[in-house]
Design an enzyme around this catalytic site. Structure first.
Site, short mmCIF file in Angstrom:
data_model
loop_
_atom_site.label_atom_id
_atom_site.label_comp_id
_atom_site.label_asym_id
_atom_site.label_seq_id
_atom_site.Cartn_x
_atom_site.Cartn_y
_atom_site.Cartn_z
N ASP A 110 -11.27 -94.66 29.41
CA ASP A 110 -10.77 -93.43 28.78
C ASP A 110 -9.32 -93.70 28.40
OD1 ASP A 110 -10.49 -90.81 27.87
OD2 ASP A 110 -9.85 -90.10 29.84
N GLU B 129 -15.48 -93.71 24.83
CA GLU B 129 -15.81 -92.62 23.90
C GLU B 129 -15.40 -93.00 22.49
OE1 GLU B 129 -14.25 -88.80 25.02
OE2 GLU B 129 -15.75 -88.53 26.57
N ASP C 197 -8.84 -88.60 34.18
CA ASP C 197 -9.04 -89.74 33.29
C ASP C 197 -10.02 -90.74 33.89
OD1 ASP C 197 -7.06 -89.07 31.13
OD2 ASP C 197 -5.71 -89.12 32.84
#
Length: 168
Positions: A12, A72, A144
């Protein structure tokens, strides 16, 4: 890593805080190897922050030897300066994977949430709760790190689904 197991590095990325999570799956059982954050100082210049992110991810790869990484997909931010910083941090993390020969798979944020919670618009607390349940973690962790673990678990879920469907 056990026989037939796979280690996945979830990332992340962020310019001040990059979350990471490493999970291992053996025979359908997923376990947590390590999770945390790579933090940089706000006052440090951009090149040094990106270097810290790269070095931190490279050290994780060296320590755990993941066979794959998951992150992501990039989303469009309202603030272009924030989007650029996020893109730079993501690039530093992905470069470390590329140099080490670790393939990277990207997932839409809504798919990550749907994979864990069943709803693509779930909030972060719901995702963190499900990450804890899947991995058997009771202790709280940085958001995170939880987000990074979510994308790693999503990747494993997706691999399992594709295998069941007979896709490669």
């Amino acid at each position: 890593m056990g026989a037939g197991g796979i280690v996945v590095l979830g990332l992340d990325p962020g310019s001040r805080c990059t979350g990471y999570g490493l999970v291992c799956e053996v025979s359908g059982q997923v376990s947590l190897l390590e999770a945390g954050t790579i933090r940089t100082e706000r006052e440090t210049d951009v090149a040094a922050r990106l270097g810290l992110i790269y070095s931190g991810v490279a050290a994780l790869i060296e320590r755990h030897g993941p066979s794959e990484a998951a992150v992501e997909s990039v989303f469009v931010a309202v603030n272009s300066a924030s989007a650029i910083k996020l893109g730079q941090a993501r690039g530093a993390a992905l470069a470390a994977c590329g140099v080490a020969g670790v393939p990277v798979f990207a997932y839409e944020p809504t798919l990550v949430k749907k994979s864990l919670v069943g709803a693509g618009r779930a909030d972060k607390s719901q995702v963190a709760f499900m990450v804890g349940r899947v991995l058997g973690c009771r202790e709280a962790m940085a958001k995170d790190a939880s987000d990074a673990l979510a994308v790693a678990v999503c990747h494993l879920n997706r691999k399992r689904f594709l295998k069941l469907c007979g896709a490669s």
